[in-house]
Scaffold this motif. Structure first.
Motif, PDB file in Angstrom:
ATOM      1  N   LEU A 197      31.484  42.223  46.071  1.00  0.00           N
ATOM      2  CA  LEU A 197      31.873  41.012  46.799  1.00  0.00           C
ATOM      3  C   LEU A 197      31.103  39.801  46.295  1.00  0.00           C
ATOM      4  O   LEU A 197      31.674  38.705  46.132  1.00  0.00           O
ATOM      5  CB  LEU A 197      31.625  41.220  48.296  1.00  0.00           C
ATOM      6  CG  LEU A 197      32.063  40.085  49.219  1.00  0.00           C
ATOM      7  CD1 LEU A 197      33.556  39.817  49.067  1.00  0.00           C
ATOM      8  CD2 LEU A 197      31.725  40.409  50.669  1.00  0.00           C
ATOM      9  N   VAL A 198      29.801  39.947  46.036  1.00  0.00           N
ATOM     10  CA  VAL A 198      28.999  38.827  45.519  1.00  0.00           C
ATOM     11  C   VAL A 198      29.538  38.360  44.172  1.00  0.00           C
ATOM     12  O   VAL A 198      29.677  37.149  43.921  1.00  0.00           O
ATOM     13  CB  VAL A 198      27.524  39.262  45.417  1.00  0.00           C
ATOM     14  CG1 VAL A 198      26.736  38.254  44.571  1.00  0.00           C
ATOM     15  CG2 VAL A 198      26.903  39.371  46.792  1.00  0.00           C
ATOM     16  N   ARG A 199      29.863  39.280  43.298  1.00  0.00           N
ATOM     17  CA  ARG A 199      30.385  38.894  41.981  1.00  0.00           C
ATOM     18  C   ARG A 199      31.746  38.223  42.099  1.00  0.00           C
ATOM     19  O   ARG A 199      32.052  37.289  41.339  1.00  0.00           O
ATOM     20  CB  ARG A 199      30.459  40.117  41.075  1.00  0.00           C
ATOM     21  CG  ARG A 199      29.089  40.639  40.660  1.00  0.00           C
ATOM     22  CD  ARG A 199      29.193  41.691  39.578  1.00  0.00           C
ATOM     23  NE  ARG A 199      27.871  42.107  39.108  1.00  0.00           N
ATOM     24  CZ  ARG A 199      27.665  42.954  38.115  1.00  0.00           C
ATOM     25  NH1 ARG A 199      28.709  43.477  37.472  1.00  0.00           N
ATOM     26  NH2 ARG A 199      26.442  43.289  37.743  1.00  0.00           N
ATOM     27  N   LEU A 200      32.577  38.686  43.045  1.00  0.00           N
ATOM     28  CA  LEU A 200      33.886  38.058  43.225  1.00  0.00           C
ATOM     29  C   LEU A 200      33.739  36.629  43.729  1.00  0.00           C
ATOM     30  O   LEU A 200      34.423  35.709  43.247  1.00  0.00           O
ATOM     31  CB  LEU A 200      34.724  38.879  44.202  1.00  0.00           C
ATOM     32  CG  LEU A 200      35.332  40.178  43.662  1.00  0.00           C
ATOM     33  CD1 LEU A 200      35.939  40.991  44.793  1.00  0.00           C
ATOM     34  CD2 LEU A 200      36.383  39.880  42.604  1.00  0.00           C
ATOM     35  N   VAL A 201      32.849  36.411  44.700  1.00  0.00           N
ATOM     36  CA  VAL A 201      32.650  35.063  45.235  1.00  0.00           C
ATOM     37  C   VAL A 201      32.082  34.140  44.150  1.00  0.00           C
ATOM     38  O   VAL A 201      32.512  32.985  43.998  1.00  0.00           O
ATOM     39  CB  VAL A 201      31.719  35.116  46.469  1.00  0.00           C
ATOM     40  CG1 VAL A 201      31.373  33.710  46.938  1.00  0.00           C
ATOM     41  CG2 VAL A 201      32.372  35.898  47.593  1.00  0.00           C
ATOM     42  N   SER A 202      31.132  34.662  43.394  1.00  0.00           N
ATOM     43  CA  SER A 202      30.554  33.854  42.314  1.00  0.00           C
ATOM     44  C   SER A 202      31.608  33.512  41.264  1.00  0.00           C
ATOM     45  O   SER A 202      31.672  32.362  40.781  1.00  0.00           O
ATOM     46  CB  SER A 202      29.391  34.618  41.675  1.00  0.00           C
ATOM     47  OG  SER A 202      28.865  33.911  40.580  1.00  0.00           O
ATOM     48  N   GLN A 203      32.431  34.473  40.917  1.00  0.00           N
ATOM     49  CA  GLN A 203      33.480  34.219  39.919  1.00  0.00           C
ATOM     50  C   GLN A 203      34.515  33.242  40.460  1.00  0.00           C
ATOM     51  O   GLN A 203      35.040  32.402  39.717  1.00  0.00           O
ATOM     52  CB  GLN A 203      34.137  35.535  39.521  1.00  0.00           C
ATOM     53  CG  GLN A 203      35.060  35.434  38.322  1.00  0.00           C
ATOM     54  CD  GLN A 203      35.620  36.788  37.916  1.00  0.00           C
ATOM     55  OE1 GLN A 203      35.968  37.591  38.760  1.00  0.00           O
ATOM     56  NE2 GLN A 203      35.683  37.042  36.631  1.00  0.00           N
TER      57      GLN A 203
ATOM     58  N   VAL B   8      43.171  32.898  40.948  1.00  0.00           N
ATOM     59  CA  VAL B   8      44.190  33.664  41.676  1.00  0.00           C
ATOM     60  C   VAL B   8      43.770  35.124  41.820  1.00  0.00           C
ATOM     61  O   VAL B   8      43.884  35.729  42.902  1.00  0.00           O
ATOM     62  CB  VAL B   8      45.553  33.546  40.969  1.00  0.00           C
ATOM     63  CG1 VAL B   8      46.554  34.528  41.567  1.00  0.00           C
ATOM     64  CG2 VAL B   8      46.084  32.128  41.084  1.00  0.00           C
ATOM     65  N   ALA B   9      43.270  35.718  40.729  1.00  0.00           N
ATOM     66  CA  ALA B   9      42.889  37.132  40.766  1.00  0.00           C
ATOM     67  C   ALA B   9      41.744  37.382  41.741  1.00  0.00           C
ATOM     68  O   ALA B   9      41.791  38.291  42.578  1.00  0.00           O
ATOM     69  CB  ALA B   9      42.513  37.600  39.361  1.00  0.00           C
ATOM     70  N   THR B  10      40.692  36.543  41.652  1.00  0.00           N
ATOM     71  CA  THR B  10      39.532  36.757  42.530  1.00  0.00           C
ATOM     72  C   THR B  10      39.869  36.487  43.991  1.00  0.00           C
ATOM     73  O   THR B  10      39.419  37.202  44.884  1.00  0.00           O
ATOM     74  CB  THR B  10      38.372  35.856  42.074  1.00  0.00           C
ATOM     75  OG1 THR B  10      38.825  34.498  41.997  1.00  0.00           O
ATOM     76  CG2 THR B  10      37.842  36.294  40.729  1.00  0.00           C
ATOM     77  N   SER B  11      40.659  35.443  44.256  1.00  0.00           N
ATOM     78  CA  SER B  11      41.014  35.141  45.654  1.00  0.00           C
ATOM     79  C   SER B  11      41.880  36.254  46.241  1.00  0.00           C
ATOM     80  O   SER B  11      41.731  36.608  47.422  1.00  0.00           O
ATOM     81  CB  SER B  11      41.748  33.800  45.731  1.00  0.00           C
ATOM     82  OG  SER B  11      42.971  33.843  45.003  1.00  0.00           O
ATOM     83  N   THR B  12      42.761  36.822  45.456  1.00  0.00           N
ATOM     84  CA  THR B  12      43.580  37.941  45.954  1.00  0.00           C
ATOM     85  C   THR B  12      42.708  39.153  46.270  1.00  0.00           C
ATOM     86  O   THR B  12      42.894  39.813  47.310  1.00  0.00           O
ATOM     87  CB  THR B  12      44.640  38.320  44.906  1.00  0.00           C
ATOM     88  OG1 THR B  12      45.421  37.177  44.581  1.00  0.00           O
ATOM     89  CG2 THR B  12      45.549  39.414  45.439  1.00  0.00           C
TER      90      THR B  12
ATOM     91  N   ARG C 128      33.953  30.772  42.660  1.00  0.00           N
ATOM     92  CA  ARG C 128      33.375  29.433  42.624  1.00  0.00           C
ATOM     93  C   ARG C 128      33.363  28.873  41.193  1.00  0.00           C
ATOM     94  O   ARG C 128      33.683  27.695  40.961  1.00  0.00           O
ATOM     95  CB  ARG C 128      31.943  29.471  43.179  1.00  0.00           C
ATOM     96  CG  ARG C 128      31.876  29.817  44.651  1.00  0.00           C
ATOM     97  CD  ARG C 128      30.511  29.577  45.249  1.00  0.00           C
ATOM     98  NE  ARG C 128      29.430  30.213  44.503  1.00  0.00           N
ATOM     99  CZ  ARG C 128      28.204  30.371  44.988  1.00  0.00           C
ATOM    100  NH1 ARG C 128      27.917  29.934  46.223  1.00  0.00           N
ATOM    101  NH2 ARG C 128      27.271  30.947  44.268  1.00  0.00           N
ATOM    102  N   ARG C 129      33.010  29.734  40.239  1.00  0.00           N
ATOM    103  CA  ARG C 129      32.948  29.294  38.854  1.00  0.00           C
ATOM    104  C   ARG C 129      34.334  28.923  38.319  1.00  0.00           C
ATOM    105  O   ARG C 129      34.515  27.880  37.660  1.00  0.00           O
ATOM    106  CB  ARG C 129      32.311  30.392  38.004  1.00  0.00           C
ATOM    107  CG  ARG C 129      32.024  29.979  36.577  1.00  0.00           C
ATOM    108  CD  ARG C 129      31.118  30.982  35.879  1.00  0.00           C
ATOM    109  NE  ARG C 129      31.667  32.333  35.885  1.00  0.00           N
ATOM    110  CZ  ARG C 129      31.180  33.331  36.614  1.00  0.00           C
ATOM    111  NH1 ARG C 129      30.139  33.129  37.414  1.00  0.00           N
ATOM    112  NH2 ARG C 129      31.707  34.540  36.561  1.00  0.00           N
ATOM    113  N   SER C 130      35.344  29.760  38.621  1.00  0.00           N
ATOM    114  CA  SER C 130      36.699  29.480  38.134  1.00  0.00           C
ATOM    115  C   SER C 130      37.307  28.265  38.834  1.00  0.00           C
ATOM    116  O   SER C 130      38.095  27.516  38.239  1.00  0.00           O
ATOM    117  CB  SER C 130      37.586  30.708  38.342  1.00  0.00           C
ATOM    118  OG  SER C 130      37.668  31.019  39.720  1.00  0.00           O
TER     119      SER C 130
END
Length: 709
Positions: A137-143, A157-161, A145-147
């Motif tokens: 979850l931490v890596r998804l949130v960080s990715q 789109v991928a991370t938010s899904t 924010r970065r994207s």
């Protein structure tokens, strides 16, 4: 002078230096993903395996762990996710949690339709290893924010899904979803609104449980739509979102069918905000030497045995048993030594459970179950394990029903064992919670509907108030409804009418006591199977009539005995005649005119005896006594003979009434009288002997009926 010729030096045999070879092959690489010839790799592995604490061995095991986790994650889908989870736990996820997070994020970005499956896999891992779920979850949130800052729409789109489905699985808190939507709509652009609409479709069903926050979000969507600053295509997407909300997200369920595998109370939710300082721990993606490698591996092995059950201990026990058998054979031959720890039984159940869980289909499961070597008497354990595994599911799975059906039809042994299991489970059904009870009932309902077991097992069911409990009634209800759904109401009713089946179901459809019959009728009517109670309803109606007739027979017999007793007590004078008339009139008043059908079954000797009484009274002119005894007899033939003998005769009754015997036709014998004085019985007296239908027709001819004072 001889000159020694210089001989060429003999080539020395090259020695394999595993350490130097390892450094040469892995130098300058970060991931270690270089190609090694198979022979050289095997030699390197053999050399490294001699010292498991060496960096070379740990590096090889790290590469193997990376490849294994990546392969398992790439194979997961909605069908085999239950089989993938044990394989994943067999790998050291504590050491390779960085590898797992990287692999699952890459797999999800490459195949967005499988996002619910990956989210379910993370949710299952999170229940046992919360640090792994938190890292993902931490890596998804960080990715994300970065994207978002880089305007990288595909990654965003991928991370938010992925985050949306982790919110649905309760791995992430709902506050994170609200923060993402607010960020996307704060400064609306075509891309941000499009991402927000897609995100809301995925997480909207979950956020609908929070009405206040959900309404605020849709108000913001409505404001963006009314501003009109975005493209027409994106405006249409917002309108579609409102329609999806109106349809209650029927095409976007919170958790798709087959992926609701985690209990709500078992899930661990991580409260991570969008603006928190996050540590993505990129160092976990690369190999690091671990000085306590063996200790950490042993700790994870113990953890794995708690989660899955370690098969190595079982193999160790088998090895120690074989060694003890070889070294100390006479001990095994001693009689009287029994293993009361049930170790073998526990191991057998474990093998059966793993076989059922790992099979891809019921045919494969049956094939593997039949290969298990069972001792005599252990067949029932296999049947019990099939039922128990079925009851452990959240809902009834037809997979287990088909396994039971196939086993029963393959061999008579399994047929008898499942019949025995039915009786055992019905007797102890009150011990199970409601959900397990319903699944067990559906399982046996499937076996009965498919004729996998005999319907003779229904003898155990006694449908009455005393022999049933609330649990057993729920069991019968669910079982019968499952059979009705599988066979159809008409086929089920016809099957229960079969003479052999009816004999076994006589306790389920009782006709012994009206109380039990009514209880069974009410039960099956309440579960919408009233069509099965038609014969019981007919029986209950006839039984009531029969009971009434038996009661009238007993009452009429008692009245005639009383008539004889009164005649004997008062002699044969006028007083006796008066008593007879009063008794018979009272009998007719209390029990109605149709009593004649009941009294016709009286013994012939009583009839002859009363005929003699009539003759004695007739010789002395006591016509009212004759008619009274006639009515007491209520024998149509005897009454007609007396009427023909004394028709038209008029006498003075015991209360100064004029009595005349008349033949009204249609088997009706009437005695009409009228008083001369003011005292006495008064009115007209009509005492009938004949059929009830005839009496009714005669009444239409204005003949008054008077039955008592």
């Amino acid at each position: 002078m001889s000159v020694d010729k210089e001989r060429p030096a003999q080539p020395q045999e090259a020695t394999f230096d595993a350490v130097a070879e390892f450094k040469k092959l892995t130098a300058g690489t970060r991931s270690g993903g270089v190609y090694m010839p198979p022979a050289r790799l095997r030699a390197l592995q053999e050399e490294a395996a001699k010292d498991k604490t060496s960096p070379e061995y740990q590096r090889l095991s790290w590469d193997a762990l990376r490849k294994s986790i990546t392969g398992i994650v790439n194979r997961v889908n909605i069908v085999n996710i239950k089989q993938i989870v044990p394989e994943l736990f067999n790998e050291n996820l504590v050491r390779g949690k960085g590898l797992f997070a990287r692999s699952i994020m890459k797999a999800q970005a490459a195949s967005l339709p499988f996002t619910p499956v990956f989210a379910c896999l993370v949710a299952i891992i999170n229940t046992k290893l919360p640090t792994v779920g938190e890292l993902v979850l931490v890596r998804l949130v960080s990715q994300f924010r970065r994207s978002f800052k880089r305007n990288d729409k595909p990654v965003c789109v991928a991370t938010s899904t992925f985050i949306a489905h982790l919110v649905n699985q309760s791995v992430a808190d709902s506050a994170l979803a609200l923060q993402i939507i607010i960020l996307l709509l704060e400064r609306p652009t075509d891309s941000s609104v499009e991402i927000a609409v897609g995100f809301m479709k995925e997480v909207g069903a979950y956020l609908s449980e929070f009405p206040k926050e959900n309404n605020l979000l849709f108000d913001r969507f409505r404001a963006v739509l009314h501003e009109g600053a975005i493209d027409k295509r994106v405006q249409y997407m917002i309108e579609v979102l409102f329609q999806v909300r109106k349809d209650q997200y029927k095409d976007n369920p919170m958790i798709p069918e087959g992926l609701d595998l985690v209990e709500q109370e078992d899930q661990i939710t991580h409260e991570i905000n969008l603006d928190d300082k996050l540590e993505v721990q990129e160092s976990l993606n690369v190999f690091k030497f671990d000085p306590d490698y063996l200790q950490h591996e042993q700790e994870y092995k113990e953890f794995k045995s708690e989660v899955l059950g370690d098969d190595e201990s079982e193999s160790d026990e088998d090895g120690s048993d074989s060694e003890s058998d070889d070294g100390d054979a006479p001990v095994q031959e001693k009689e009287g030594i029994q293993d009361k720890t049930e170790t073998n039984l526990v191991n057998l159940r474990r093998v059966i459970y793993l076989t059922l869980q790992n099979a891809l289909g019921y045919e494969e499961a049956v094939h593997k179950l039949l290969k298990i070597k069972l001792q005599e008497g252990e067949e029932i354990e296999l049947c019990n394990m099939v039922v128990e595994c079925a009851s452990q599911e959240r809902t009834y799975s037809r997979y287990y029903g088909l396994i039971g059906e196939r086993l029963c039809k393959l061999n008579r042994v399994w047929y008898d064992c499942f019949e025995q299991a039915f009786g055992n489970y019905y007797e102890t059904i009150h011990r199970y919670e409601t959900n397990r009870l319903r699944i067990i009932a559906k399982f046996f309902g499937h076996l009965l509907a498919s004729d996998a077991i005999s319907w003779s097992v229904l003898e155990a069911i006694k449908m009455n108030e005393n022999d049933t409990t609330s649990a057993s009634r729920i069991f019968v209800k669910i079982m019968m409804q499952e059979m009705n759904e599988a066979m159809g109401t008409k086929a089920l009713a016809e099957r229960l009418k079969d003479p052999d089946v009816r004999q076994h179901c006589k306790n389920m459809f009782p006709t012994d006591l009206p109380k039990n019959t009514r209880f069974s009728i009410n039960f099956f009517t309440s579960i919408n199977l009233g069509v099965l109670t038609l014969e019981m309803r007919e029986h209950l109606t006839n039984a009531q009539k029969l009971l009434m007739e038996q009661l009238r027979i007993r009452t009429a017999t008692r009245m005639i005995v009383e008539v004889e007793a009164e005649v004997s007590a008062h002699g044969e004078g006028a007083e006796a005649e008066r008593v007879i008339v009063m008794l018979v009139v009272g009998m007719i008043r209390d029990h109605g005119a149709p009593v004649e059908r009941l009294l016709q079954v009286l013994a012939n000797d009583m009839t002859i005896h009363l005929h003699r009484k009539v003759d004695g009274l007739a010789r002395r002119g006591g016509m009212s006594g004759i008619v009274a005894v006639c009515r007491a007899l209520l024998m149509t033939d005897g009454a007609l003979r007396l009427a023909n003998r004394f028709e038209g005769t008029r006498v003075l009754g015991p209360h100064d009434e004029m009595i005349e015997i008349r033949d009204m036709g249609e088997g009706i014998i009437a005695v009409a009288g009228r008083h001369r004085g003011d005292e006495g019985m008064g009115g007209s007296i009509v005492i009938l002997a004949g059929s009830f239908d005839g009496c009714m027709r005669t009444r239409k001819q204005s003949i008054s009926f008077w039955l008592g004072r």
